[in-house]
Motif scaffolding. Sequence first.
Motif, mmCIF file in Angstrom:
data_model
loop_
_atom_site.group_PDB
_atom_site.id
_atom_site.type_symbol
_atom_site.label_atom_id
_atom_site.label_comp_id
_atom_site.label_asym_id
_atom_site.label_seq_id
_atom_site.Cartn_x
_atom_site.Cartn_y
_atom_site.Cartn_z
ATOM 1 N N HIS A 190 7.879 7.734 8.496
ATOM 2 C CA HIS A 190 8.472 7.988 7.176
ATOM 3 C C HIS A 190 9.919 8.426 7.366
ATOM 4 C CE1 HIS A 190 5.420 7.226 4.129
ATOM 5 N NE2 HIS A 190 4.579 7.365 5.140
ATOM 6 N N ARG A 238 0.846 -1.202 0.000
ATOM 7 C CA ARG A 238 0.000 0.000 0.000
ATOM 8 C C ARG A 238 0.884 1.257 0.000
ATOM 9 N NH1 ARG A 238 -0.723 4.650 2.569
ATOM 10 N NH2 ARG A 238 -0.604 3.681 4.616
ATOM 11 N N ASP A 239 1.494 1.602 1.144
ATOM 12 C CA ASP A 239 2.326 2.809 1.172
ATOM 13 C C ASP A 239 3.548 2.606 0.271
ATOM 14 O OD1 ASP A 239 3.549 5.232 1.941
ATOM 15 O OD2 ASP A 239 2.758 5.060 3.963
ATOM 16 N N ASN A 254 9.529 4.414 3.966
ATOM 17 C CA ASN A 254 9.032 4.091 5.312
ATOM 18 C C ASN A 254 10.128 3.376 6.096
ATOM 19 O OD1 ASN A 254 6.603 4.284 3.496
ATOM 20 N ND2 ASN A 254 5.542 3.846 5.391
ATOM 21 N N HIS A 256 3.976 4.541 12.543
ATOM 22 C CA HIS A 256 4.144 4.467 11.083
ATOM 23 C C HIS A 256 5.086 5.624 10.732
ATOM 24 C CE1 HIS A 256 2.272 4.144 6.893
ATOM 25 N NE2 HIS A 256 2.808 5.357 6.847
HETATM 26 ZN ZN ZN Z 1 2.609 6.601 5.120
#
Ligand code: ZN
Length: 514
Positions: free
Chosen positions: A205, A14-15, A239, A203
């Motif tokens: 980055h 997804r990301d 990420n 989460h």
């Molecule tokens: Zn993200």
Amino acid sequence: MKKRRIKVFDTTLRDGEQSPGASMSINQKLEMAMMLESLGVDRIEAGFPVSSEVQFKAVEEISKRVKKSTIVSLARCVKYDIDAAYEAMKDAKDKMLHLFIATSPIHRKYKLGMSKKQILQSIGEHIRYARYYFDKIEFSPEDATRTERDFLFEVIDTAIRSGATTINIPDTVGYTIPEEFSELIKSIVRNIPEISEIDLSVHCHNDLGLAVANSLAAVSSGATQVEVTVNGIGERAGNCALEEFVMAINVRSDYLPFTTNIKTERLYSASKLLESLTGLIIPRNKPIVGENAFLHEAGIHQHGVIKNRKTYEIIKPEKVGRGTENLVLGRHSGKHSFKEKLKQYNIKLSQVQFKEAFSKFQKLADKKKEVCDEDIFLIVSSVLGKYPDGYKLESFRVETGKNIPPSATVLIKKGKKEFEFTGTGNGPVDAIFNAIDTAIGIKTKLENYVIHGVGSGRDAQGQVRVVLKIGENKYAGRGDSTDIIEASAKAYLNAVNRYNFSLEAAKIINKKAV
Ligand code: ZN
Ligand code: KIV
């Protein structure tokens, strides 16, 4: 010391897939999802179903096939996003919805045009709506690290009271630093006691290169789940890298008393699979999975590693699924390393032969960046007066097009012998590999194929890297050409030559060596 188990939530599909150049087809996403499941990932965020038909179908297929990991889908605080996520995951054995809305002042003003009150209302309304469909709901206040602290607490409190079962704290723009993030997580644990009943996720980055450090700081401060991607791919700078996070807590368990369910021996295969599916080449010096991560070239380092690997290695390469080949011979290598390389192939030379071989090696190392095993074999066999021949691509012809099944004809030479064959395949590369296999009579398994463009004009070079499994061992090969089919064939033959050299040269050398 009792170790606390951390849940690994993987968002590669997804990301990660949101990184420029990382788009995957439905089948590719499925292949990666199966790999993530076998790696032991707890939760797989498979996509954002409402965003496109391909995303929807990929989540649907993954939901049908993956049995051990929980499947997660992303949705905005919008009812038809939630409906689409439910539809896409209806066959999943275990599913979770990931609902998000931005909460920071800058996002409220410029992106959403919503007041704090409207945001709180939307969170409550949509989590309650989603509870009809889902037992597990993760809620993320996007840009949490730039959200006013008291409002963030209100947001979390509303989400939990409405039925969220995981609260995720995203550092959406990679802005926070470890001490600050650690303090934020501790303050959430202190101020919202109900959080101890559910999962607290992070989460991070990597805009400042701190995603792994921030995630580690967060678990040390009470987070129970980390969101990661394989090779650290993701929006902008990416990420938190799964392999780096997992190995940090594995290697420094004295300082980080945590465990995960990840089978570390599969880390390298997962990284390579993603690299080949997306074509996003990982830098040579990337921790854990980069080509150089376990190689030693400097003479002093090589000497240390030959005596005891722990002098310069904090992780055994086998632990992350890599081979134990760790010495790269180059201009910084000394006699110890050269001797060790000969020992690896059981090559025994007299003192005079060794002196001559070493001097030839030094001359070559001055000209070449890296002296590979074939070079060593050639040096040794020249000292002994006999050379093994390698396969060379003499010419080739490929035919492909709309409604024309791809076929390839190759002419290969090895010394004076010639080999010719026409093969077919799923595409021109597959056809030429099949033609080579039959022409020279070899059985291989293509484990990895990566193509990389060098230069940006029409005359850009294609650089192909392959890994072939032949028998029990794996052989890497490289090929360059402005024609990608030729580059592929050269890389393939380069790997086959490595295999042959290791057999034939060793035979010649051991027969002749004193
Ligand atoms: Zn993200
Ligand atoms: O970075 C981010 O904020 C996200 C959210 C959707 C969790 O990816």
